[in-house]
Design a protein around this motif. Structure first.
Motif, PDB file in Angstrom:
ATOM      1  N   ILE E 135       0.845  -1.194   0.000  1.00 55.34           N
ATOM      2  CA  ILE E 135       0.000   0.000   0.000  1.00 55.34           C
ATOM      3  C   ILE E 135       0.874   1.233   0.000  1.00 55.34           C
ATOM      4  O   ILE E 135       0.611   2.204  -0.713  1.00 55.34           O
ATOM      5  CB  ILE E 135      -0.954  -0.025   1.208  1.00 55.34           C
ATOM      6  N   PHE E 136       1.922   1.182   0.785  1.00 57.03           N
ATOM      7  CA  PHE E 136       2.840   2.329   0.797  1.00 57.03           C
ATOM      8  C   PHE E 136       3.420   2.561  -0.594  1.00 57.03           C
ATOM      9  O   PHE E 136       3.301   3.642  -1.159  1.00 57.03           O
ATOM     10  CB  PHE E 136       3.962   2.090   1.807  1.00 57.03           C
ATOM     11  N   LEU E 137       4.003   1.516  -1.143  1.00 52.74           N
ATOM     12  CA  LEU E 137       4.729   1.687  -2.405  1.00 52.74           C
ATOM     13  C   LEU E 137       3.808   1.931  -3.588  1.00 52.74           C
ATOM     14  O   LEU E 137       4.135   2.676  -4.496  1.00 52.74           O
ATOM     15  CB  LEU E 137       5.589   0.451  -2.680  1.00 52.74           C
ATOM     16  N   LYS E 138       2.653   1.269  -3.590  1.00 53.05           N
ATOM     17  CA  LYS E 138       1.830   1.296  -4.789  1.00 53.05           C
ATOM     18  C   LYS E 138       0.632   2.222  -4.709  1.00 53.05           C
ATOM     19  O   LYS E 138      -0.019   2.468  -5.712  1.00 53.05           O
ATOM     20  CB  LYS E 138       1.357  -0.131  -5.108  1.00 53.05           C
ATOM     21  N   VAL E 139       0.306   2.681  -3.519  1.00 54.32           N
ATOM     22  CA  VAL E 139      -0.822   3.624  -3.405  1.00 54.32           C
ATOM     23  C   VAL E 139      -0.354   4.955  -2.814  1.00 54.32           C
ATOM     24  O   VAL E 139      -0.495   6.002  -3.428  1.00 54.32           O
ATOM     25  CB  VAL E 139      -1.975   3.040  -2.563  1.00 54.32           C
ATOM     26  N   MET E 140       0.230   4.870  -1.619  1.00 57.06           N
ATOM     27  CA  MET E 140       0.621   6.104  -0.959  1.00 57.06           C
ATOM     28  C   MET E 140       1.653   6.866  -1.783  1.00 57.06           C
ATOM     29  O   MET E 140       1.528   8.071  -1.985  1.00 57.06           O
ATOM     30  CB  MET E 140       1.237   5.809   0.411  1.00 57.06           C
ATOM     31  N   VAL E 141       2.678   6.172  -2.232  1.00 58.03           N
ATOM     32  CA  VAL E 141       3.739   6.877  -2.958  1.00 58.03           C
ATOM     33  C   VAL E 141       3.191   7.554  -4.216  1.00 58.03           C
ATOM     34  O   VAL E 141       3.322   8.760  -4.364  1.00 58.03           O
ATOM     35  CB  VAL E 141       4.951   5.962  -3.238  1.00 58.03           C
ATOM     36  N   PRO E 142       2.538   6.795  -5.120  1.00 60.04           N
ATOM     37  CA  PRO E 142       2.038   7.510  -6.303  1.00 60.04           C
ATOM     38  C   PRO E 142       1.011   8.588  -5.981  1.00 60.04           C
ATOM     39  O   PRO E 142       1.016   9.655  -6.596  1.00 60.04           O
ATOM     40  CB  PRO E 142       1.421   6.400  -7.163  1.00 60.04           C
ATOM     41  N   MET E 143       0.153   8.338  -4.985  1.00 57.82           N
ATOM     42  CA  MET E 143      -0.853   9.352  -4.681  1.00 57.82           C
ATOM     43  C   MET E 143      -0.215  10.591  -4.093  1.00 57.82           C
ATOM     44  O   MET E 143      -0.757  11.682  -4.178  1.00 57.82           O
ATOM     45  CB  MET E 143      -1.873   8.808  -3.662  1.00 57.82           C
ATOM     46  N   THR E 144       0.926  10.408  -3.421  1.00 55.78           N
ATOM     47  CA  THR E 144       1.543  11.578  -2.809  1.00 55.78           C
ATOM     48  C   THR E 144       2.613  12.186  -3.694  1.00 55.78           C
ATOM     49  O   THR E 144       3.283  13.120  -3.269  1.00 55.78           O
ATOM     50  CB  THR E 144       2.153  11.239  -1.443  1.00 55.78           C
ATOM     51  N   VAL E 145       2.763  11.650  -4.902  1.00 55.02           N
ATOM     52  CA  VAL E 145       3.745  12.275  -5.790  1.00 55.02           C
ATOM     53  C   VAL E 145       3.497  13.785  -5.910  1.00 55.02           C
ATOM     54  O   VAL E 145       4.429  14.578  -5.794  1.00 55.02           O
ATOM     55  CB  VAL E 145       3.773  11.580  -7.169  1.00 55.02           C
ATOM     56  N   PRO E 146       2.256  14.210  -6.089  1.00 54.92           N
ATOM     57  CA  PRO E 146       2.059  15.665  -6.156  1.00 54.92           C
ATOM     58  C   PRO E 146       2.524  16.362  -4.867  1.00 54.92           C
ATOM     59  O   PRO E 146       3.152  17.413  -4.918  1.00 54.92           O
ATOM     60  CB  PRO E 146       0.545  15.830  -6.323  1.00 54.92           C
TER      61      PRO E 146
END
Ligand SMILES: Nc1ncnc2c1ncn2[C@@H]1O[C@H](COP(=O)(O)OP(=O)(O)OP(=O)(O)O)[C@@H](O)[C@H]1O
Ligand SMILES: Nc1ncnc2c1ncn2[C@@H]1O[C@H](COP(=O)(O)OP(=O)(O)OP(=O)(O)O)[C@@H](O)[C@H]1O
Ligand SMILES: [Mg+2]
Ligand SMILES: [Mg+2]
Lengths: 225, 272, 306, 272, 225
Positions: E135-146
């Protein structure tokens, strides 16, 4: 390592007590608090509408964005000569430096926040007949409240961190002035006392801010597991 | 319903979207008009461009070629004369249910109304939508269907001249939906509004509209314009008549053919 | 066998003059020393770096009497006297023409520096209480000078070369006095200190530093024009030669023999103690180390007989 | 369909939400079980608590009292055994269409598959959902119905034991919907999955399920459990039979009554 | 106002040219750029996982959050003694100060960003069987890219603004060192040259960053009218 360079917690506590009772530590804290608050307040007051402007009007963005990115990178220390020449060495001069630091820290967070507002809300408001100003006040502002609070928290930290620089402008009292006077005489205990006071005040303000912000964004659907 | 004044006109409208894989032709040279007091439904396969057409009438996008005219002038942007109900609702998460409904009323464009008058409107729609007991709740506490009803209430509350709706009843159970139909017809009947409705329910389209536009698969054209001859006001019993069901079946059939075409096209993978 | 040493310094003529002359004349190498010179911005960082072990010895200004008094480092060599380097400038058009006019006014300076020590001495000499009668505005020196030039304050206690922008940009300003007036009763000296453990273990190195310094110092005192021209071209390319000369004349230098006398008869110790007293008074240093303990003239006197 | 092993059990489940206006009782003492291979549909008025029940089975929320058991053990959290299709889709906006479908396959829980095998699955669902020509597109470029189909594909792709679906076909036109029905039955038939479906279409519920649960208005209880006697595999022609339509009408009627009750309650404003 | 205190643009330009050709201005710029980049990089590398940790695990948040708010308010100048004593006066010491400044500016933006991720995405990922790490790598990271990019932009400004303080640690070269050396001689032209160089480099980096960020968040549905 030379232990003489790091005062023990007990020594710092002693210094705390003696400055509190004899040297008006409270006055220093109050002065600094006032300055940081004033700078922060003015910084946010400017950052919110300007963040909106550059987030909203493309032409303005193209023009202002580089300016902001240029100026926000300038060390606050570098401003001191200018501030002294144009504003003298009074209270205003210090607040301007704190304003500068908080404004630039906040505006970029605001602006990025504005850019992340889902367009559907703006569209809805438009079809209900909202003017640009109404969209700003009734959609952008509430939607960016979470970002505003982030911006405020960022600015708060930056503001306190800039305090020492601001009080380089001939401050007689204040935690930054206290730290500087102490460094001139290598009085490490007072330096650390000042640093700890800054950290503690900032922490308290942050806690208060988070309490407020929990209230303001209770409508948000937050992830908790 | 009599022939009446033309209000909105789609004039040889085409629309292409730019995608990373090149331009995607969605609407091809489509023309139709919406007259004063019309209730027009658009039915057609998913992804055929219905939302795109609605967005043009609302003023959010402009056609790549051709023009969308309102009273003869090109539409340049959204306005409070055209109330829009979006497919994604767009309920404001930071406002309570009643604040959402009152949003449009409190705008300058909403005109001057006394606080009492506003409250009455809000109360009325809260009740009509079955949301009275949730007036102080934030949207995150509502169910999907409740959010949809809230969006409806917000659109109706400002009494727009045109109502443009994108699957406004999709998340509602049959009964709530039926009540919403009645409400819509009542509102229209009382006030002579002009409506453009996107729906996947042919039954709904036939029951509500005086004209159903069947849209073809992408790139979409108008496949057929079906005039619905039943007079307003309409009763639920209409849905049990043979004429109603014959019309419904015919349109159903038409849409079905369209779907097959869309299928074939998608499998061929030639669109993008 | 050569010894590598790390030398911290401040880049100002009174502090690094002899050091660079010794370098250009190869005197360090002659003493089998291989110094690495590290420039610092203020005495504070200089002493912190020495205490942390990043440098072995340092050359600095008036803080010489401050940090060692707190037990950080031992002084073993004196460069020169800050003679007229510390000056008090005033704006007559802001109502300050005499020392007496200063009462109740703001004076800008950098706390804890040569200028501050001088100001304190001078004010006391003119019957003004530095703690009650005037208000000291503590700023970094460029800021203090800026404040003075833009007339935010009527007076500034500065050190050379900051007198030059004042002269250039505030033609109406007047110098009320400099540190030379209090010599020889009081003097602020610049010089060298060594890290405590380095002092304990490497007195041989300190001896060789002194030997190299002696050669450079005597050359400097004997041929000031030549030495200054050389320093200007190699080390101060941005400072015009006349400015550098003015700085040179503001500091008081002695031949190594003359210094030996002052080491031997306790004059230097007395001067250092006077400044230490100022710091003790101003910064409330508790159980300070007296100059007699932190200043060791014996190494110098071993190299240069009085 | 034969009687088979009980898998999920709602055991005297009650649910109250905390709202600013006090606790809101949504589900009251509900019990039912889902057996291996069951296809159970929940129908009921909007806001009655269907999504709430689904969220309990998925493991996102726990009942205020009672228990939801999976194979006899209380459900403590979500897991890949229970695939969920959400009412809001939850399509990942930062991934392309094909990356969205492949998301679950690339997780550790997805097991080891060769890149080729994954690609085949993705390609298969792209085609089944009619999204082949949009494989490289981001969700913002999709229509509402296309997003819903994408969410379906993502759920199916990982082949969960249980499929929990919240109005999965609401945004689809009649024909696409019908194709999706076929696909769902096919997938189930082939793999013996267990399904819990929330829908507003009684027709859909009857056509797909072996059991329909009619839920009452809030605070919700089970109004009626209707066994659907038609054998699988089912054909579209079933929908034209008298038995089918009789069942449909009966359930419809039941839901209708529930709606009237909900209405009355909302008007009284006693829930909150 | 006294015009002598502000050098004319022409004078600054002359100084620019002479320092470029004779005094190795490029070396100064390069040194500073290196330091800022290193500090920024390390700061972000630490801020992303720590922002995640405090945004994700409530117990960690309760413990770390006050610490972060305490330390991020401390003036970087106040760190210098500690850094010099414990890390010496080498390159590491300067980079640590820049790291400190960028880390604390970034972590708060990251953390607030994490808190604003819509829970539905996390729920979806969980039902597909994602572990916490996934979840961290595949959801949180991309979602928090902005948000990461915002954090990076904030940190970039703060980093450059801290450069002068960082180069107080015995820097021989670098724009901050150049400014300080010039202050010792009241060489206003060089001071302003240094400031302008800092602003310009920061601006260039920001422009580059925005170009990258437009690429990375092309999936975002942005408001433009
Ligand atoms: N987080 C929450 N806090 C408070 N109340 C909630 C919350 N979630 C749901 N509710 C309330 O619980 C009731 C049931 O909601 P739920 O979403 O389960 O309904 P539903 O049957 O799925 O309706 P729909 O068909 O409209 O989607 C609603 O009245 C809703 O307002
Ligand atoms: N911003 C966009 N960029 C690129 N393509 C787009 C964009 N918006 C829509 N499309 C494409 O245009 C086509 C029509 O979309 P539209 O949303 O109008 O369909 P629709 O008829 O409303 O479908 P549905 O019934 O599923 O909502 C779709 O294939 C979609 O992928
Ligand atoms: Mg659509
Ligand atoms: Mg629901």
């Amino acid at each position: 390592m030379n232990p003489g360079l790091l005062p023990s917690p007990l020594e710092v506590l002693q210094t705390f007590w003696s400055r509190l009772t004899q040297a008006g530590l409270l006055v220093d804290m109050l002065m600094s608090l006032q300055r940081v608050l004033a700078g922060l307040l003015l910084g946010m007051l400017a950052a919110v509408p300007i963040g909106f402007l550059i987030g909203w009007y493309k032409p303005v963005r193209r023009f202002i964005d580089p300016l902001i990115n240029f100026f926000r990178a300038l060390p606050p220390i570098a401003l001191i000569p200018l501030v002294i020449v144009y504003l003298g060495i009074g209270e205003l001069a210090k607040i301007v430096i704190l304003f500068y630091a908080s404004f630039f820290a906040a505006v970029i967070v605001m602006y990025e926040g504005m850019m992340q507002i889902s367009p559907v809300y703006i569209r809805v408001a438009r079809t209900l007949g909202a003017t640009d100003l109404e969209i700003f006040l009734k959609v952008m502002v509430p939607m960016t409240v979470p970002h505003m609070l982030t911006a405020l928290r960022v600015a708060l930290g930056v503001g306190w961190a800039t305090l020492v620089a601001a009080e380089l402008v001939a401050a007689q009292r204040g935690l930054g002035a206290m730290i500087q006077n102490a460094s001139a005489f290598f009085d490490l205990r007072t330096i650390y006392l000042g640093i700890i006071c800054i950290g503690a005040l900032a922490l308290l303000m942050d806690v208060a801010l988070r309490k407020i912000s929990e209230r303001l964004v209770s409508w948000q659907d937050k992830a908790d597991s | 319903m009599q022939e009446s004044k033309e209000r909105i006109r789609f004039d040889n409208v085409s629309m292409q979207y730019q995608t990373p894989a090149g331009p995607l032709e969605v609407v091809r040279q489509m023309s139709f008009s919406v007259n004063q007091g019309d209730f027009i439904s658009l039915v057609g396969p998913s992804g055929c461009g219905k939302t795109t057409l609605l967005n043009m009438a609302a003023g959010f996008i402009r056609p790549t070629s051709g023009a969308v005219l309102l009273d003869g002038k090109p539409i340049t942007g959204p306005g409070p004369d055209r109330g829009v109900m979006f497919q994604e609702y767009g309920v404001f998460p930071w406002l309570t249910v009643e604040q959402n409904i009152a949003f449009g009323l409190n705008l300058k464009a909403g005109g001057k109304r006394s606080a009492q008058a506003k409250k009455e409107i809000v109360d009325r729609y809260l009740e009509l939508m079955g949301l009275s007991s949730f007036r102080k709740a934030y949207p995150k506490m509502l169910s999907g269907g409740m959010r949809q009803r809230l969006a409806l209430a917000r659109t109706y509350a400002v009494h727009p001249e045109f109502v443009l709706m994108d699957e406004p009843f999709g998340a509602l159970d049959a009964q709530t939906r039926s009540a919403m139909h009645d409400l819509l017809l009542e509102v229209l009947h009382a006030e002579g509004k002009t409506v453009l409705l996107i729906t996947h329910s042919v039954e709904e389209a036939v029951y509500l509209s005086n004209k159903v536009l069947v849209i073809s698969a992408r790139p979409s054209r108008i496949q057929e314009v079906v005039d619905i001859p039943f007079p307003y006001p309409r009763q639920h019993t209409l849905q049990d008549t043979a004429e109603f069901n014959a019309l419904r079946a015919r349109i159903h059939h038409q849409v079905m053919r369209e779907y097959a075409a869309q299928e074939a096209q998608a499998s061929a993978g030639n669109a993008n | 066998k050569t010894d590598k040493i790390k030398v911290g310094y401040l880049h100002t003529l009174a502090v690094d003059g002899q050091m660079w002359l010794a370098e250009s004349q190869g005197l360090w190498k002659q003493q089998n020393l291989e110094p690495e010179f590290v420039q610092f911005q203020t005495g504070l960082e200089l002493f912190q770096a020495m205490s942390g072990g990043s440098i072995d010895v340092l050359s600095t200004g008036a803080v010489m009497s401050n940090f060692p008094a707190r037990g950080q480092g031992k002084v073993f060599l004196i460069n020169d006297i800050e003679f007229a380097t510390a000056q008090l400038w005033v704006h007559p058009d802001m109502g300050v023409k005499t020392w007496a006019d200063l009462k109740g006014k703001k004076i800008s300076t950098t706390a804890g520096t040569t200028a501050h020590v001088f100001l304190d001495t001078a004010l006391k000499a003119h019957g003004i209480d530095p703690k009650k009668d005037i208000q000291i505005v503590n700023q970094r020196m460029p800021d203090a000078v800026t404040a003075f030039i833009s007339k935010a304050v009527p007076a500034v206690a500065l050190w050379v070369p900051f007198n030059i922008p004042v002269k250039n940009k505030s033609p109406g300003a007047k110098m009320l006095g400099d540190a030379s007036a209090y010599y020889p009763k009081a003097a602020i000296v610049d010089g060298w200190a060594a890290r405590n453990d380095f002092y304990d273990k490497r007195k041989d190195v300190l001896e060789r530093i002194i030997r190299a310094w002696v050669g450079a110092n005597d050359y400097f005192v004997g041929n000031p024009d030549k030495a200054l021209a050389e320093l200007q071209s190699k080390r101060y390319p941005n400072v015009p030669l006349p400015d550098l000369k003015e700085q040179f004349h503001a500091q008081k230098m002695f031949t190594s023999k003359e210094w030996a006398k002052r080491y031997a008869d306790g004059t230097v110790t007395k001067w250092l103690q006077q400044v230490t007293d100022f710091f003790v008074d101003f910064a409330h240093i508790s159980n300070s180390v007296p100059a007699s303990k932190y200043f060791d003239p014996s190494i110098y006197l071993k190299v240069v007989k009085a």
